[in-house]
Design an enzyme around this catalytic site. Structure first.
Site, PDB file in Angstrom:
ATOM      1  N   GLU A 129       7.415  -7.677  -2.194  1.00  0.00           N
ATOM      2  CA  GLU A 129       7.024  -6.603  -1.136  1.00  0.00           C
ATOM      3  C   GLU A 129       8.055  -6.656  -0.063  1.00  0.00           C
ATOM      4  O   GLU A 129       8.210  -5.434   0.345  1.00  0.00           O
ATOM      5  CB  GLU A 129       5.680  -7.174  -0.640  1.00  0.00           C
ATOM      6  N   GLU A 369      -9.656   2.611  -7.602  1.00  0.00           N
ATOM      7  CA  GLU A 369      -8.588   1.637  -7.884  1.00  0.00           C
ATOM      8  C   GLU A 369      -8.653   1.129  -9.380  1.00  0.00           C
ATOM      9  O   GLU A 369      -7.681   0.972  -9.839  1.00  0.00           O
ATOM     10  CB  GLU A 369      -9.008   0.322  -7.000  1.00  0.00           C
ATOM     11  N   GLU A 387       0.709   7.260  -5.314  1.00  0.00           N
ATOM     12  CA  GLU A 387       1.209   7.402  -6.694  1.00  0.00           C
ATOM     13  C   GLU A 387       0.783   8.780  -7.317  1.00  0.00           C
ATOM     14  O   GLU A 387       1.538   9.249  -7.909  1.00  0.00           O
ATOM     15  CB  GLU A 387       0.695   6.177  -7.740  1.00  0.00           C
TER      16      GLU A 387
END
Length: 874
Positions: A129, A369, A387
């Site tokens: 990250e 999700e 996305e």
């Protein structure tokens, strides 16, 4: 076939701009400009609220209008590894400011970063990250600052962001000190790894994406600074992953041991845990011009299309048995894959998968999700992931089909209608109910608004030619000119393809001409139609025409939470006022004339009618609390846990002896599917976790396995019968006459007592009854309630608890909630105190689940997959 790095900028320009077929425009230029401006307004709303309410914290908490500071807020487990006390959201947003023509704000933001941000923090962060968000953000900001300086602006800039990026790169390098070259998953920004002061370095496993999503940022850092060290380490990690692929299937697993290279999880897909590994192989070829990366990508891609791609689905398989599915659901992170297929040039499956994702999105307003192969919700969260918008943008760039502009409009409208709150945009806790989570991740600003702006913007709206840059997995902009940057100091590249020939077929269709792909302008539409029909038939939902501006479906009585600000706002719009009574109830009164419109007033009348019916039903069905009494050694009946009853199954009040048996944990722990340990559960009382399906469904599954009773344990950490009203578990809306065993409900605190007893003594026997029975032969009844568990696990006597009558006036209702596990409030021990007891998916309960990990292996695998998704936002 491209072998020369110098051809790369022209390659991208040709593919993304010059060869696309332009269909007849169905969206006017004015409409596109309006949507583009709306994107900018939404970005301003999110960014300014972060700066006003959260900065210099890493993230904004949009519901409570404050910053999320690690250590000051309750831990969210691995999700918090992205937070390093380095103003994450500001750094992640730098190049978005530049792209949106906010030059003044960009320059001010750069100065703030240089003035305020410190990297020498004694804090453990995720290598993955930190690389994609912070290092990528600094490099993207540096790229934009250089671009502006070359145009005569920001002349004061002297590579300060690049110096910070190198400092951060050096702090990440200790993580790569392994025999394999794969990085540790975490690093201490001040102390590195593998020392007592680091509080990390003992990990043995990492996800494939975590180790394989380094090369773009590290190679850019090397080429910007002339220091080859960073690129060399990233290459070594990629080389090792390539060597460890399963040679028969050419697939990689999800989790790998960083020391031995053994696959820890052998399931393989294109979503969580692997996704950006494939993305970086392809983009490393584009940025660096190294044919090895394209060869590797195409080798993997052929296997993906052979085993994983089942258009329009993308299903995980086992790497050693690739014809064997690994799960029956898909996660939302795979939504990036159609965009990568566009870059690959394989447009047809990209259109098909994207259309499937779009139809699922339209069913639930956002992409859940995780969702099943029949397009139903598996995990209901949606943390505002970008996305799907990313793939929408790339498909529009490739096809110029205005259909994708309409898709983008849908994304935009849903964000405004369902996620927008006064202090920013809030992640969705449950896409089915529209409930929010106090969370706005940095990637929302870094990616979502970039892709939406680019989708609607005209070429002249952009401050630079976007074709001169490549997007990282966090959508940071790295200049393609790095492909020709001097790299003379770099060590020679070790050819890990010894014995393998670079077959020219590996390079076919990497840069296709879309005129050849789409001679018929209707071709994309013909691909989409059957997929739209398939999704529609599998998940029917009536179309509701809503009043413009209401922005969401009508609030249902069973979903109402009296302390949910969103629900209170909906009540206000419907002309309904809420009054908290002294006895703990809430009173609802409607004044139709105060509603914002006639439609809203009608919704309010319907809501009140539903609430009165619900309240009346609750009065009729009120049941007294039940008891779970631990009767085995060494408790001998001294510990009595107050439990909520069920409106179905055996009525314990009509049983003189109750139901007595040994307890065991069901597998899966949520009890939402057929049990895998049925032979152990048979003849015992099954322990289940609340969440993910209806109570009656859990009861049927354990009854089928031969259980004699069941106990459902709340997944809401800290909940207890001494602070919240007990529940009675409702059915699922159909006949429950087939359920004959007793089912009881324990809050988290009481349930943990039982789970800890099971962990320590292995065999624990309990009695399920309407009241506590004889507590043993040692006459210890008096000392029974002097123990530590006095307040939460003892019944004051063996007599039944008197139940207070709850009156409901015509416009009064209990503060009740119906979630996935439909529950109704029940008078318990003491006064009724209404609290928010809304259902949430059980998979996001890191701390509460850890105490029973050893007895829930099947459920743990899904939990780990979910945690991995949270770590790998791309």
């Amino acid at each position: 076939m491209l072998h020369s790095a110098t051809m790369l900028p022209a390659f991208l320009l040709l593919f993304l701009m010059g060869t696309s077929i332009r269909l007849s425009e169905t969206m006017s230029r004015d409409e596109r400009n309006k949507l583009r401006n709306q994107v900018v307004e939404m970005f301003d709303h999110a960014y300014h609220n972060y700066m006003d309410h959260a900065y210099p914290a890493d993230e904004l908490m949009p519901l409570t209008c404050r910053g999320r500071v690690r250590g000051l807020e309750p831990s969210r487990g691995d999700i918090d590894d992205a937070l390093g006390m380095f103003s994450l959201t500001l750094i992640d947003t730098l190049d978005t400011l530049a792209l949106l023509n906010k030059t003044v704000e960009f320059e001010e933001a750069v100065k703030r970063v240089l003035k305020d941000v410190r990297l020498d923090n004694d804090i453990v962060v995720s290598v993955f990250e930190t690389n994609i968000r912070v290092l990528g953000g600094l490099l993207g900001g540096h790229s934009m600052a250089i671009m502006l300086k070359e145009s005569g602006q920001m002349l004061w800039y002297q590579n300060e962001l690049l110096h910070m990026a190198k400092d951060l790169g050096l702090r990440l390098l200790p993580a790569f000190n392994t025999s394999s070259g794969l990085p540790y998953p975490r690093v201490n920004l001040r102390y590195g790894v593998r020392g007592p002061e680091t509080r990390t370095g003992t990990e043995t496993d990492t996800c494939t994406a975590c180790a394989g999503t380094i090369i773009l940022e590290f190679a850019a850092l090397s080429r910007f600074t002339g220091d080859p060290t960073f690129e060399a380490h990233a290459r070594r990690a990629l080389d090792f992953l390539w060597e460890k692929r399963q040679r028969n299937s050419n697939l990689v697993g999800t989790t790998i041991n960083i020391h031995s290279g053994e696959w820890v999880r052998r399931d393989s897909g294109v979503g969580a845990g692997i996704d950006s590994y494939y993305e970086y192989l392809m983009k490393a070829y584009v940025l660096l011009g190294d044919d090895q990366y394209l060869h590797r990508f195409n080798t993997h891609y052929a296997s993906i299309m052979k085993y994983i791609s089942q258009p329009p689905l993308l299903l995980d398989v086992h790497i050693h048995k690739p014809l064997l599915p690994a799960r029956t659901w898909m996660d939302s992170l795979l939504a990036f894959f159609p965009g990568l297929q566009v870059l690959k040039g394989d447009i047809r499956p990209a259109i098909e998968t994207h259309e499937m994702l779009y139809q699922v999105t339209k069913k639930h307003n956002f992409l859940p999700e995780a969702f099943t192969t029949d397009f139903r919700v598996h995990w209901a969260q949606h943390p505002l992931r970008p996305e799907f918008a990313e793939s929408t943008y790339f498909l529009y760039k490739a096809t110029r089909d205005p259909y994708y502009l309409e898709v983008g409009r849908t994304v935009l409208e849903n964000l405004n209608r369902f996620a927008r709150v006064p202090c920013g945009f809030a992640a969705m806790k449950d896409v089915r109910t529209g409930s929010h989570e106090d969370r706005m991740d940095s990637f929302f600003l870094a990616e979502m608004f970039k892709y939406l702006f680019l989708l609607f913007a005209e070429e002249e709206d952009l401050p630079f030619n976007v074709e001169d840059y490549i997007f990282t997995t966090e959508a940071h902009l790295l200049p393609l000119s790095l492909s020709t940057a001097s790299n003379s100091q770099a060590p020679p590249v070790v050819n890990s393809m010894a014995g393998e020939e670079l077959d020219d077929s590996n390079f076919e269709w990497t840069c296709p001409n879309t005129r050849l792909l789409f001679p018929d302008p209707a071709f994309p539409r013909n691909l989409r139609e059957p997929i739209r029909s398939a999704v529609d038939k599998s998940c029917l939902r009536p179309t509701i025409h809503r009043e413009p501006g209401m922005g969401r479906p009508p609030l249902r009585a069973q979903d109402f939470m009296a302390n949910n600000p969103e629900h209170l706002e909906l009540l206000r719009r419907m002309g309904v006022s809420l009054i908290h009574l002294k006895d703990g109830r809430v009173q609802l009164v409607q004044h139709a004339t105060q509603a914002v419109s006639a439609v809203a007033a009608e919704d309010g009348m319907r809501f009140m009618q539903e609430m009165m019916e619900l309240s009346s039903q609750q009065q009729k069905e009120q049941l007294p609390p039940r008891a779970v009494q631990i009767v085995s050694h060494p408790f001998f009946g001294r510990v009595v846990l107050t439990a909520g009853p069920a409106q179905f199954g055996m009525d314990l009040s009509k049983s003189s002896s109750g139901v007595r048996g040994f307890v065991t944990v069901a597998e899966p722990y949520n009890g939402c599917s057929e049990l895998s340990n049925g032979e152990i559960v048979e003849g015992r009382i099954a322990l289940l976790q609340r969440g993910q399906c209806m109570f009656a469904e859990k009861a049927r599954h354990i009854q089928k396995a031969g259980a004699i009773g069941g106990i459902v344990i709340d997944d809401n950490e800290g909940s207890s019968s001494d602070t919240a009203p007990l529940f009675q578990m409702a059915g699922d809306g159909r006949s429950t006459d087939d359920v004959t065993l007793p089912l009881l409900f324990l809050f988290h605190k009481e349930g943990n007592i039982l789970l800890e007893a099971l962990k320590e003594y292995k065999e624990v026997e309990v009695l399920l009854s309407d009241k506590a029975r004889d507590r043993g032969t040692d006459g210890a009844e008096e000392e029974d309630c002097s123990t530590e568990e006095k307040d939460n696990s003892c019944s004051p006597s063996s007599e039944p608890v008197d139940q207070s009558q709850v009156t409901t006036q015509e416009q009064t209702a209990e503060d009740s909630v119906v979630g996935q596990d439909s529950v109704q409030p029940v008078e318990g021990l003491g006064s009724y105190v209404p609290v928010d007891v809304g259902e949430e998916p059980a998979v996001d309960r890191d701390s509460s689940s850890q105490s029973v990990d050893s007895v829930m292996a099947d459920w743990q695998e899904d939990l780990e997959a979910f945690k991995q998704m949270e770590k790998d936002e791309l």
